[in-house]
Design a protein around this motif. Structure first.
Motif, short mmCIF file in Angstrom:
data_model
loop_
_atom_site.label_atom_id
_atom_site.label_comp_id
_atom_site.label_asym_id
_atom_site.label_seq_id
_atom_site.Cartn_x
_atom_site.Cartn_y
_atom_site.Cartn_z
N SER A 75 2.24 2.14 -3.30
CA SER A 75 1.32 2.07 -4.44
C SER A 75 1.46 3.23 -5.44
O SER A 75 1.09 3.08 -6.58
CB SER A 75 -0.13 1.94 -3.96
OG SER A 75 -0.43 2.98 -3.05
N ASN A 76 2.03 4.34 -5.03
CA ASN A 76 2.16 5.47 -5.97
C ASN A 76 3.54 5.61 -6.60
O ASN A 76 3.80 6.58 -7.29
CB ASN A 76 1.82 6.79 -5.26
CG ASN A 76 0.33 6.95 -5.02
OD1 ASN A 76 -0.48 6.25 -5.63
ND2 ASN A 76 -0.04 7.85 -4.14
N HIS B 237 0.83 -1.21 0.00
CA HIS B 237 0.00 0.00 0.00
C HIS B 237 0.87 1.26 0.00
O HIS B 237 0.64 2.18 -0.78
CB HIS B 237 -0.94 0.00 1.20
CG HIS B 237 -1.61 1.30 1.43
ND1 HIS B 237 -2.63 1.77 0.62
CD2 HIS B 237 -1.39 2.28 2.36
CE1 HIS B 237 -3.01 2.97 1.04
NE2 HIS B 237 -2.27 3.29 2.09
N VAL B 238 1.86 1.30 0.87
CA VAL B 238 2.67 2.53 0.96
C VAL B 238 3.50 2.75 -0.30
O VAL B 238 3.95 3.86 -0.56
CB VAL B 238 3.56 2.58 2.23
CG1 VAL B 238 2.70 2.63 3.49
CG2 VAL B 238 4.54 1.41 2.28
C1 LIG Z 1 -1.43 8.01 -3.86
O1 LIG Z 1 -1.78 9.18 -4.55
C2 LIG Z 1 -3.14 9.54 -4.38
C3 LIG Z 1 -3.44 10.71 -5.29
O2 LIG Z 1 -2.50 11.74 -5.09
C4 LIG Z 1 -3.37 9.88 -2.90
O3 LIG Z 1 -4.71 10.21 -2.68
C5 LIG Z 1 -3.03 8.66 -2.07
O4 LIG Z 1 -3.12 8.96 -0.69
C6 LIG Z 1 -1.61 8.18 -2.36
N1 LIG Z 1 -1.40 6.92 -1.68
C7 LIG Z 1 -0.32 6.69 -0.95
C8 LIG Z 1 -0.24 5.36 -0.31
O5 LIG Z 1 0.58 7.48 -0.82
#
Ligand SMILES: *[C@@H]1O[C@H](CO)[C@@H](O)[C@H](O)[C@H]1NC(C)=O
Ligand SMILES: *[C@@H]1O[C@H](CO)[C@@H](O)[C@H](O)[C@H]1NC(C)=O
Ligand SMILES: *[C@@H]1O[C@H](CO)[C@@H](O)[C@H](O)[C@H]1NC(C)=O
Ligand SMILES: *[C@@H]1O[C@H](CO)[C@@H](O)[C@H](O)[C@H]1NC(C)=O
Ligand SMILES: *[C@@H]1O[C@H](CO)[C@@H](O)[C@H](O)[C@H]1NC(C)=O
Ligand SMILES: *[C@@H]1O[C@H](CO)[C@@H](O)[C@H](O)[C@H]1NC(C)=O
Ligand SMILES: *[C@@H]1O[C@H](CO)[C@@H](O)[C@H](O)[C@H]1NC(C)=O
Ligand SMILES: *[C@@H]1O[C@H](CO)[C@@H](O)[C@H](O)[C@H]1NC(C)=O
Ligand SMILES: *[C@@H]1O[C@H](CO)[C@@H](O)[C@H](O)[C@H]1NC(C)=O
Ligand SMILES: *[C@H]1O[C@H](CO)[C@@H](O)[C@H](O)[C@H]1NC(C)=O
Length: 412
Positions: free
Chosen positions: A234-235, A231-232
């Motif tokens: 994922s971006n 999860h951490v």
């Molecule tokens: C990933 O990016 C989205 C959109 O910016 C954000 O809402 C979300 O919290 C982020 N997730 C993580 C795990 O950082």
């Protein structure tokens, strides 16, 4: 120099403090000893150990649950790599500049590497099952470390299944299966109705549930923690690999994950000292992973260490030396374990350059870093007391850590 003095001082004090435990009278039900160590390097904590009275157990064995007497280091994160290419980015980017010599690590990789405040460390096992098991056993037993709250991130590259991953993918395993524990007949000598030359222990045909178990065949890990690590991350933007990697991917069926760009994938890992290649081997190993896990595990990555590492960790966890709930296995894909339709196994493996290890090691770091940061940043709120306790069974075939496994033959 200062550190050296500190270490010897702490070691001698821990020895003195530890001794009384082993002189306790048999009649006492339990004893505990606390040792606290303080230093200028912000090391300040207390450890306890309990020796259980044999009278309270059925087998009359003295069993000891211990943390670490007077350990010098109590890292929050220990990254486990297998060889130079995998360790380099971690050591350089996290500034793991202190080399701590630990007896019985690999002669090739004799040091644990630490950052300046001893919160993040890495160790490199050397490749193959024997190196992994020996190094992790030595590390777990080293009096220098207290691993009772440490998170372990196994971070290595691996072969990949084209039907689940591609070059550069980063995988997160719930199951690790050691596929080499089997009988093997060279496939040129097998009966015509066998699919391959592997037969599980104490059986006489392909792919029956093995009736003899060594104990390291299958490990199940904390899925809650694995999901957090994914999860951490994922971006993150993964490295897509070279033009050569893209060309290799394009040799596979356009509907297969092999064809696609790399992603984070939750899927299981298979351990074997034998570095196999080809469709028949992939089928044999895939069958073993499926059978041993009662159809729950499906491997997508192939490597040479993880079950050995996990076996050593399991034994340490049994005595409270480390916490089996705090292990995440990540493997990134450097090459495919079976060829595309247009090539045979040997021409693909020996004559085709796959060249994916560069993207794979970069992606291990890119995807692993958010998890390391998460542990450090949220230590007090989420990690010191593990807030990602598993909902699944964790441990080995023998249920060494308690609980009831969802695979294997029923116990009498
Ligand atoms: C990933 O990016 C989205 C959109 O910016 C954000 O809402 C979300 O919290 C982020 N997730 C993580 C795990 O950082
Ligand atoms: C170490 O812990 C003791 C006991 O909790 C405390 O009194 C002391 O201030 C601590 N020392 C440091 C350097 O944090
Ligand atoms: C410390 O370890 C790193 C990484 O293995 C290595 O490159 C370096 O040479 C070591 N430093 C010393 C002083 O041995
Ligand atoms: C220790 O170092 C890490 C980074 O190397 C940093 O994130 C963390 O805040 C430091 N912790 C303390 C207690 O200084
Ligand atoms: C990334 O890799 C995918 C799959 O190989 C490929 O289709 C795509 O063109 C690549 N993207 C770039 C920017 O190279
Ligand atoms: C590609 O995969 C699809 C779905 O699995 C299958 O129907 C198709 O025949 C495959 N194509 C080739 C060229 O193998
Ligand atoms: C594999 O393919 C190569 C190249 O086409 C060919 O030379 C070789 O004989 C093939 N090997 C097998 C076992 O079919
Ligand atoms: C998995 O880990 C989390 C967090 O450490 C822990 O709370 C949970 O109890 C673990 N699961 C099991 C089955 O031990
Ligand atoms: C797993 O499968 C074997 C046969 O393959 C069966 O005997 C056993 O009961 C199964 N175990 C569980 C936990 O379902
Ligand atoms: C090997 O370890 C993996 C985790 O990395 C686990 O899923 C698998 O069950 C283990 N297999 C064996 C045979 O120990």
């Amino acid at each position: 120099m200062k550190l050296g003095i500190l270490i010897s001082a702490l070691l001698s004090s821990s020895f003195v403090a530890a001794n009384p435990i082993f002189r306790r009278a048999k009649s006492e039900t339990s004893a505990s000893v606390s040792v606290s160590a303080t230093s200028s390097a912000s090391l300040n904590y207390t450890q306890t150990a309990t020796i259980h009275d044999p009278a309270s157990t059925t087998d009359g064995v003295w069993s000891v649950t211990q943390g670490r007497f007077g350990a010098v280091f109590k890292p929050k994160v220990m990254i486990i790599n297998m060889f130079t290419k995998e360790e380099t980015l971690w050591i350089k980017n996290l500034d793991l500049m202190f080399n701590i010599s630990v007896p019985m690590l690999s002669p090739e990789y004799p040091y644990v590497h630490s950052n300046g405040n001893f919160s993040v460390m890495s160790v490199t096992t050397g490749e193959g099952e024997i190196n992994a098991a020996t190094t992790i056993s030595a590390l777990a037993m080293s009096p220098l470390f207290d691993f009772t709250e440490t998170y372990f991130l196994i971070s290595g590259i691996a072969g990949g299944s084209p039907d689940m991953v591609t070059i550069g993918s980063v995988t997160y395993a719930k199951y690790a299966v050691q596929v080499g524990l089997a009988y093997e007949v060279d496939s040129r000598e097998i009966p015509s109705d066998w699919k391959y030359g592997f037969v599980n222990f104490n059986t006489d045909e392909n792919n029956e549930y093995p009736l003899t178990i060594y104990g390291s065949e299958i490990f199940e890990l904390n899925e809650s923690l694995m999901r957090r690590a994914m999860h951490v991350a994922s971006n993150v933007t993964l490295n897509n690999g070279t033009a050569g990697n893209v060309a290799i991917r394009e040799k596979y069926n356009s509907t297969a994950p092999a064809f696609d760009s790399p992603k984070l994938v939750a899927c299981d890992t298979a351990t074997s000292d034998v570095y196999w290649t080809g469709n028949l081997m992939a089928q044999a190993m895939g069958d073993f992973v499926s059978t041993i896990s009662n159809g729950t595990a499906k491997y997508c990555s192939t490597q040479q260490e993880d079950n050995a590492t996990l076996e050593a960790m399991l034994r340490a966890a049994k005595h409270g030396i480390l916490d089996f709930n705090r292990i995440v296995v990540t493997r990134s894909i450097s090459d495919f374990d079976s060829p595309p339709p247009s090539l045979n196994a040997t021409s693909f493996f020996f004559d085709t350059y796959q060249g994916g290890s560069s993207a794979a090691v970069q992606n291990l770091y890119i995807a692993g870093l958010p998890f390391v940061k998460d542990i450090l940043h949220n230590w007090e709120t989420l990690y010191r007391e593990n807030q990602f306790m598993p909902k699944n069974y964790i441990g080995d075939y023998f249920e060494t850590l308690g609980g009831v496994r969802n695979f294997g033959l029923s116990t009498e």
